[in-house]
Scaffold this motif. Sequence first.
Motif: not given
Lengths: 298, 341
Positions: A129-131, A173-174, B73-77, B271-272
């Motif tokens: 996921v890009p930060y 994130y780690g 991660v997913y909550g924030a997205i 790419m990431v």
Amino acid sequence: MSVADDLRELSLGRAAVYVVLLLVGAFYLAPLESGLMTAIKTQDAFFSSTPFVPPFGDGFTLEPWYEAWAQMQGPLSDFSGALYNSAFVAIPATVLSGLIGSVAAYGLTNLKWRGQAGVLMLFVAGMFVPYQSVLVPLTRFWTIVGLQNYLAAVPFLQSRVGLIELVVTHTAYGIPICTILFRSYYANFDESMLEAARIDGATFTRIYRRIIFPLSKPMFAVVLIYQFTQVWNDFLFALVLVSSPTNEVATIALNKLQGSMVQQYNVQMAAAFIAALPTLLVYVLFGEQFAEGVAGES
Amino acid sequence: MPHSIFRRLVSLGSDGDGDANDANEVRTDGGTATATGEGTTRSDQSDRSLLDSEFVRSLPFWLPPALLMGLFVYGAIGWNAVISLTEWSGFGSPDYGDLDFSMYEQMLGDPTFVVAARNTVVLLVVFTVLSLAVGLLLAILVDRDIRYENTLRTIYLLPMSLSFVVTAIFWAWMYNPEIGLINVVLRGVGLDFLANDWISDPSTKLGAVIFALMWQFSGYCMVVYLAGLRAIPNDQFEAARIDGASTLRMYRRVIIPQLRASTMSAAVVLMVFALKAFDFLFVLFGDTPGPSTDILATMMFREAFSSSNWAYGAAIATVLFLLALVVIGPYLYVQYQRGDL
């Protein structure tokens, strides 16, 4: 092996291969080498000499290093120096995400239940996921949480609230990469050994503590080294989460120094090396493990 | 020791011997084929209850980490997507009562966005292809029983261990128009006319950034490809040689097609990293790299954190996330199909 043997082994084609590889090696090292040489030159010397040539005579000085050190860390007794701050974030975040990743990987490997692939997919995708796509909610989240209010009783921690936020954020994130690395390791464990322990009546927790965890040491080395490098090198999270100047981490301090000492390339280069020193050390000492961590990303 | 890593790399990247357990697991997971293999000795009934209890007992191990990671991660997205539908800007908090797509409309009419999106794609594609090509070439060279292989590998991978902030500062110095190494070397070999103010000239800016990023990550591609090459059985090289295939043709016809898995995993990681190239650009140019080098990541940061257009920044971030999804979606699918998950 003697020189004569070396020569025999070299045909023209092989010589060409070695020459190409050496040139490429020089290319990879050039920015570091010219940076290092510049960092030990006086202002006059680096303006008038070729970047990669070592300084001679009065062109040589260590002054840039003293100046850079003063900006990046200051006296070692100063516990709000940028290097200390980076360590304050990187060490706990690395250990936490490593431990959590190991436990999660155990729950997702050696115990079997359906739907595991779906959960794993979320972990794998989490690595990529890009930060930027979580940045706005992340700052909003920490504003709403208001961590400094909970830490009022401990002034030492309250003054470091930005760094503590960084520790939690980096740990979260780690987790994906640590979990995936440990899982690829655990997947190769001997099934029958665990089965035997299970038949002996060992609980899942006991199997982890007595068998899995002790056997995880080599992978812990890989995970900790890789994760430490990642957290130490981070710039973006620190940029948006840390507001107090006393809580600046090394990458932020380095960027600031670069902005304020525009023409002093020698100080800039010295500061870059100081900021990179822990990761360079780790890489030189444990390159093998770092490479393994890198491979785990793929 | 040096070879153990390659064995591991191989077992990570392909269906090597180490994955025997994996395949087994997936079969059990799938649920449909539980009665095959070792499972036949148990009845289906006890198998299922065992699965259930294993699930319950594994919960304390993976669920808390999954929740922590899921929240961040997913909550924030998800939250970011909701914020992108508000009109939130400036101080204060977002108003979730009035959601619409106005930010996305504004985005499509914003020439800055179009330019940034184009630059992002250019950076993504050129950087990835270039790094893969250099990495593959190096891997092929290093694979020829080279002495000092480990030393070379250490050197090639070294830049990747450095922070973007550090490498950006090194490259700003490399690209210095008067006394930087690039121009000094060009002048030294008589190519004065090529010397340029690389990172100020809008026509070379993006290229200079891509070149520096290639320097940082091609060594990584080399490592991945080298592992891929080592996984190809020797007799395939031999067979192609006996068939009289020239070296170049042999690599193109026989070897490179077999490196597809390596290419794919390296490409995804590259790419990431390209989507994350923000740090590098920010150190060189601040939050406004100018139209020739502006990418979505820098634009997002500028809108949200410099101009406090939070909702607009969140909308750009959503686009960035979708872009990442386009890249990793197929990768995840293939991994799933191969049973690597």
